[in-house]
Design a protein around this motif. Structure first.
Motif, PDB file in Angstrom:
ATOM      1  N   PRO A 121       0.822  -1.220   0.000  1.00 39.14           N
ATOM      2  CA  PRO A 121       0.000   0.000   0.000  1.00 39.14           C
ATOM      3  C   PRO A 121       0.852   1.265   0.000  1.00 39.14           C
ATOM      4  N   PHE A 122       0.439   2.212  -0.832  1.00 37.45           N
ATOM      5  CA  PHE A 122       1.051   3.541  -0.846  1.00 37.45           C
ATOM      6  C   PHE A 122      -0.042   4.578  -0.642  1.00 37.45           C
ATOM      7  N   THR A 123       0.350   5.738  -0.166  1.00 36.35           N
ATOM      8  CA  THR A 123      -0.600   6.844  -0.144  1.00 36.35           C
ATOM      9  C   THR A 123      -0.719   7.411  -1.560  1.00 36.35           C
ATOM     10  N   ASP A 124      -1.661   8.329  -1.746  1.00 29.72           N
ATOM     11  CA  ASP A 124      -1.819   8.942  -3.069  1.00 29.72           C
ATOM     12  C   ASP A 124      -0.536   9.598  -3.548  1.00 29.72           C
ATOM     13  N   SER A 125       0.283  10.051  -2.616  1.00 28.01           N
ATOM     14  CA  SER A 125       1.518  10.718  -3.036  1.00 28.01           C
ATOM     15  C   SER A 125       2.700   9.746  -3.137  1.00 28.01           C
ATOM     16  N   GLY A 126       2.441   8.453  -2.985  1.00 31.27           N
ATOM     17  CA  GLY A 126       3.497   7.476  -3.246  1.00 31.27           C
ATOM     18  C   GLY A 126       4.333   7.087  -2.037  1.00 31.27           C
ATOM     19  N   VAL A 127       3.889   7.466  -0.861  1.00 32.46           N
ATOM     20  CA  VAL A 127       4.628   7.085   0.345  1.00 32.46           C
ATOM     21  C   VAL A 127       4.114   5.728   0.848  1.00 32.46           C
ATOM     22  N   LEU A 128       5.018   4.906   1.313  1.00 33.71           N
ATOM     23  CA  LEU A 128       4.656   3.600   1.871  1.00 33.71           C
ATOM     24  C   LEU A 128       3.635   3.820   2.988  1.00 33.71           C
ATOM     25  N   ASP A 129       2.509   3.094   2.948  1.00 36.60           N
ATOM     26  CA  ASP A 129       1.406   3.342   3.873  1.00 36.60           C
ATOM     27  C   ASP A 129       1.325   2.192   4.887  1.00 36.60           C
ATOM     28  N   LEU A 130       1.931   2.392   6.033  1.00 37.60           N
ATOM     29  CA  LEU A 130       2.042   1.296   7.011  1.00 37.60           C
ATOM     30  C   LEU A 130       0.749   1.075   7.787  1.00 37.60           C
ATOM     31  N   ASP A 131      -0.069   2.115   7.916  1.00 34.58           N
ATOM     32  CA  ASP A 131      -1.377   1.898   8.565  1.00 34.58           C
ATOM     33  C   ASP A 131      -2.252   0.982   7.701  1.00 34.58           C
ATOM     34  N   SER A 132      -2.297   1.291   6.415  1.00 30.39           N
ATOM     35  CA  SER A 132      -3.051   0.404   5.525  1.00 30.39           C
ATOM     36  C   SER A 132      -2.470  -1.007   5.547  1.00 30.39           C
ATOM     37  N   THR A 133      -1.162  -1.103   5.720  1.00 30.60           N
ATOM     38  CA  THR A 133      -0.517  -2.416   5.774  1.00 30.60           C
ATOM     39  C   THR A 133      -1.125  -3.248   6.902  1.00 30.60           C
ATOM     40  N   ASP A 134      -1.308  -2.655   8.046  1.00 25.40           N
ATOM     41  CA  ASP A 134      -1.919  -3.388   9.167  1.00 25.40           C
ATOM     42  C   ASP A 134      -3.330  -3.862   8.807  1.00 25.40           C
ATOM     43  N   ARG A 135      -4.127  -2.937   8.276  1.00 27.48           N
ATOM     44  CA  ARG A 135      -5.498  -3.312   7.909  1.00 27.48           C
ATOM     45  C   ARG A 135      -5.508  -4.419   6.863  1.00 27.48           C
ATOM     46  N   MET A 136      -4.571  -4.331   5.937  1.00 22.79           N
ATOM     47  CA  MET A 136      -4.490  -5.329   4.878  1.00 22.79           C
ATOM     48  C   MET A 136      -4.145  -6.702   5.447  1.00 22.79           C
ATOM     49  N   VAL A 137      -3.226  -6.733   6.391  1.00 21.81           N
ATOM     50  CA  VAL A 137      -2.874  -8.010   7.028  1.00 21.81           C
ATOM     51  C   VAL A 137      -4.113  -8.615   7.690  1.00 21.81           C
ATOM     52  N   ASP A 138      -4.835  -7.789   8.418  1.00 14.61           N
ATOM     53  CA  ASP A 138      -6.047  -8.284   9.093  1.00 14.61           C
ATOM     54  C   ASP A 138      -7.063  -8.816   8.080  1.00 14.61           C
ATOM     55  N   PHE A 139      -7.217  -8.069   6.994  1.00 20.31           N
ATOM     56  CA  PHE A 139      -8.193  -8.454   5.965  1.00 20.31           C
ATOM     57  C   PHE A 139      -7.846  -9.814   5.357  1.00 20.31           C
ATOM     58  N   TYR A 140      -6.598  -9.955   4.943  1.00 19.20           N
ATOM     59  CA  TYR A 140      -6.205 -11.223   4.312  1.00 19.20           C
ATOM     60  C   TYR A 140      -6.392 -12.392   5.289  1.00 19.20           C
ATOM     61  N   LEU A 141      -6.013 -12.170   6.540  1.00 17.31           N
ATOM     62  CA  LEU A 141      -6.173 -13.235   7.540  1.00 17.31           C
ATOM     63  C   LEU A 141      -7.644 -13.598   7.720  1.00 17.31           C
ATOM     64  N   GLU A 142      -8.442 -12.565   7.814  1.00 12.33           N
ATOM     65  CA  GLU A 142      -9.881 -12.762   8.002  1.00 12.33           C
ATOM     66  C   GLU A 142     -10.501 -13.556   6.849  1.00 12.33           C
ATOM     67  N   LYS A 143      -9.962 -13.367   5.659  1.00 18.06           N
ATOM     68  CA  LYS A 143     -10.500 -14.088   4.504  1.00 18.06           C
ATOM     69  C   LYS A 143      -9.974 -15.512   4.430  1.00 18.06           C
ATOM     70  N   GLY A 144      -9.035 -15.845   5.307  1.00 17.81           N
ATOM     71  CA  GLY A 144      -8.645 -17.249   5.399  1.00 17.81           C
ATOM     72  C   GLY A 144      -7.351 -17.659   4.727  1.00 17.81           C
ATOM     73  N   VAL A 145      -6.503 -16.691   4.405  1.00 15.68           N
ATOM     74  CA  VAL A 145      -5.246 -17.104   3.769  1.00 15.68           C
ATOM     75  C   VAL A 145      -4.388 -17.874   4.770  1.00 15.68           C
ATOM     76  N   THR A 146      -3.552 -18.774   4.227  1.00 12.98           N
ATOM     77  CA  THR A 146      -2.706 -19.604   5.092  1.00 12.98           C
ATOM     78  C   THR A 146      -1.258 -19.145   5.087  1.00 12.98           C
TER      79      THR A 146
END
Lengths: 307, 307, 307, 307
Positions: free
Chosen positions: D18-43
């Motif tokens: 994840p990046f912000t609109d200006s191209g900076v690495l987005d670590l907050d979104s990274t956390d949410r993304m990890v939770d999302f993938y886990l919730e969907k059942g990835v191994t």
């Protein structure tokens, strides 16, 4: 005509295909060209190679050109014909025709779709089956153009499984280590190896076990004399000759303009009536021609110096 | 340090990167190498080029090597650093670091994903924006390696829209017609053109308007002397020199073993402690070494003959 | 027969070439196949395309197949013939023959040697000149196979300078943005655009201005019905149909086995006597066949559901 | 964290970065993304893959992103990190860092310079030696992108000689026959095979012996549910699910815009704050977005129908 076999050696000239200025196949120049190459000492001819503008010819023109060369040669030296094709039906058709006409064998480059070792070996198995086990063939290993990369092990597999494979046209670049690797293999039949790439590494290749060259250069006598000097155990003489021709050989080896340069010189030497390539093909600029002329002059001077 | 501009000329040596036999960056040899190249008359250095084993270095090693060269040079000649990268963030990071350290400019080769004219121009626009408009850059036109083909018109577009483009590293092959076409264009800013490909066409390229060479060869004095002879309006002298070195230059220009050959000769000449390439890299065989030694001996003899 | 022009629309089926199990051209199946395609509603035929095993045919076989199709069609729909060739002499020969036989136009894919925008435009200029300005032609834009990348601007240049260019076979992938870019250009003649790639993006392409499809699929009725639904302003119906066929269409679009899958289904549907490809070509495994049968069963069920 | 081994199965999601609109690495979104993938059942997770914009990150950013994911995961599922690099020194550096941070293994795609079977095997031998025999690695077989073609025999050789090779990321296309060939080999260790290419052939691949998928799709639940349905011996359910998602999966699999499509949907689903790609990357047009929205609506409807 005797068929090609593993003892083939010397210089198999990759013949140009002469056209008139308007792009018509020039059969009169073809006769003169045959005489010229023979006079310079070539031991064989290769027709319809990549530098022979083969893809620009219709099937009828290809056959007409091959027949004219065979007639003029009248069996004095063997003729190999390039029959590479994206399909096996056209390959069979052309092979059958030229072998009936008196060719000694055919040359096959692999199509660019081949990627793995197994695919390459399998392709040559089908090709050999297509042309018939009694038709000797040359494997053309020219990855710069075909984009097919054959390891020494793959070439060895082809030689082992296909008795009708009698020669390798070696023109991988760099290819010196490959040539040494092939000659070091003790468990394969010794096939003829003739080198390509405009003979730009001929001395090194002769030292590593090549039997000669199968390529083109507007001064075929260079290749003939270098190969003979190695035969006469005179490598220093071979290198002196080679070095004298190297500036022009390097210049002629440029992909694209290279064939136009070769034809220009052959026209200048009185061999062919026109240096024209059939369309589409590059034209030489006045600068190109000035460079060629300058190199020829320096080459003559240097050849006199070395005697 | 002054920045690179359109007047750059002479020989910008593509520097090797010295390693010990065990593959460690060799900074002592780096110092000796800098002295050697300077002594032979180069007018600039290019670091981390394709022949500098750049991709094998970590970022820290790259920076350490560049800093060592810059320190030893101490501003005597300009340094160009290769910063080509699949991504713009690493390109910005490395550019910023080396410009801070004192480099005069950077060199950028296009990534192989670029296909159309517009894509190529657009890429250089983004690259120039990434490194900053105050960082002069060199366009590396080397399709044999990058698989990106730039027409003269595309290069002209880059020169027009990007004032920070000050030099073309010309190493298309064949490339003589392209060089002539670029120099014939009257409506573009005249940038420096330095030629590559191991200088195998240096005389022809100087005649067609090159300002010198940016490439490597174990005898940089050949390039320096050829360029100087053209400066002194003595093209025959240039060609005599060039021809004397050509057999070895041709041999060193083989992709793959070429760099090992160059490093072997540099080690033999006492410049670097080890001719080793960092893994993965080819090793020379006894046959290779015998060929090199033979060529060096013949080259010395020939150089004496021409005086 | 009327010649192809810019108004061409609907489905030009990329016809397979039927062979017997032993690899002989099967002219009886050819007649049945013509009837089948017509019955399913195609508005044109394209012969000797890449999926028509064209390179595997001799020139005589190619002509015989084209003549058989033309005879059976008897002018009911137009026929386009693929005449791509590495050389212009064979291209002229085949074009002249098939136009005399009654073809409506020809299709030309660029050779892989073309790199820059100018080279591509120049190639089509020479090609158009070669086949004659009275022969309408289709530009095949299929970089995945040809390795030639045409920007929208290059295609526009070809359309502008060559009035005999009447159609684009659009099969770049991804290609949606390119299609939109072409249709947004106001300063070029509107040519017909038919899409390829097994119609895997047919709904999106119709929405972006395609006039139909020129590709193959064992159920040509899918393409015909989708194009008709768009004509009837019923995009949801088009998408329902498309989605029902998509699992098999995706499966059939695999390069390599794809054509064997298509021919298997055509044989199963009673169209051709044998699903065999001429050598060299893949054979389906029992697993492949089980997958196809399963997909056909599910496809039938889904088509019933949507009515 | 336990290391990766041959029993790995399920869905290893190829994570976006994840990046912000200006191209900076987005670590907050990274956390949410990890939770999302886990919730969907990835191994498992795969970071810094080709679809993770890895080459656009600096080394520091790469490390920071990997560390953030590892921290958020806190050992719940294993993480594989892509460490492909043109040079072994950078590969060693990154591998060492991420393994220290807690990664379970690394993934290595071959550089495009490899041509023959032997070269490929030799490359992986050096790579395995470079990263250390205690670091498990995944072979990425993705010729459409790497241009390296591995036959089943080559993959088998790698598995045999390198015990630390525990998984194949299978994404040759077409690749079904290759997968069957590998699973039919009785004389090699059984490694995990996870499939790629956006899971476009997931049902067929599961039937042929895949252990799951290692790829990306904006609806990871599709892959998770399909793999589970096969585990539950319910292939018809798996196919129903797969077919419902196929129109969008096909659309997202377009090279180039594909990643922008995936990120758009992930943003829409509330996973990441911005759908932006770091430069250079494509932007979606209004037409693209309308198509995506339409497909999502139809997908929801179809999922409801199948229950």
């Amino acid at each position: 005509m005797a068929k090609l076999d593993e003892t083939a050696a010397g210089v198999y000239i990759i013949s140009v295909t002469p056209f008139t200025d308007s792009g018509v196949l020039d059969l009169d120049s073809t006769d003169r060209m045959v005489d010229f190459y023979l006079e310079k000492g070539v031991t064989g001819f290769t027709l319809l190679g990549m530098m022979g503008e083969a893809p620009k010819l219709t099937l009828a023109e290809s056959r007409s050109f091959v027949q004219r060369v065979l007639k003029r040669l009248n069996g004095r030296v063997p003729v190999v014909v390039g029959v590479s094709s994206p399909g096996f039906a056209p390959m069979r058709e052309l092979t059958s025709a030229v072998m009936d006409d008196g060719a000694a064998g055919v040359m096959i480059a692999p199509p660019g779709t081949l990627k793995t070792d197994d695919q390459i070996v399998s392709y040559y198995e089908t090709a050999a089956d297509t042309i018939g086990s009694d038709t000797p063939f040359v494997v053309q290993d020219f990855p710069q153009s075909t984009n097919v990369h054959m390891s020494p092990g793959v070439i060895a597999r082809i030689i082992k499984v296909l008795p009708s494979c009698v020669m390798l046209k070696h023109e991988d670049w760099p290819g010196l280590a490959k040539l040494s690797a092939l000659r070091a293999m003790k468990d394969i039949r010794r096939v003829s190896i003739l080198v390509g790439n405009g003979a730009l590494f001929l001395p090194e290749e002769m030292e590593r076990g090549a039997d000669g060259a199968m390529t083109g250069f507007a001064y075929p006598e260079m290749m003939v004399d270098v190969v003979r000097a190695y035969g006469a155990k005179n490598p220093e003489r071979a290198r002196d000759l080679f070095d004298a021709y190297l500036p022009l050989a390097r210049y002629e080896q440029q992909p694209g303009p290279g064939l136009a340069i070769r034809k220009y010189v052959l026209q200048k030497r009185g061999v062919i009536a026109s240096g024209s390539l059939r369309k589409p093909g590059p034209k030489l600029s006045p600068l190109d021609i000035a460079e060629i002329e300058r190199m020829i002059a320096r080459q003559s001077k240097r050849l006199q110096e070395i005697g």
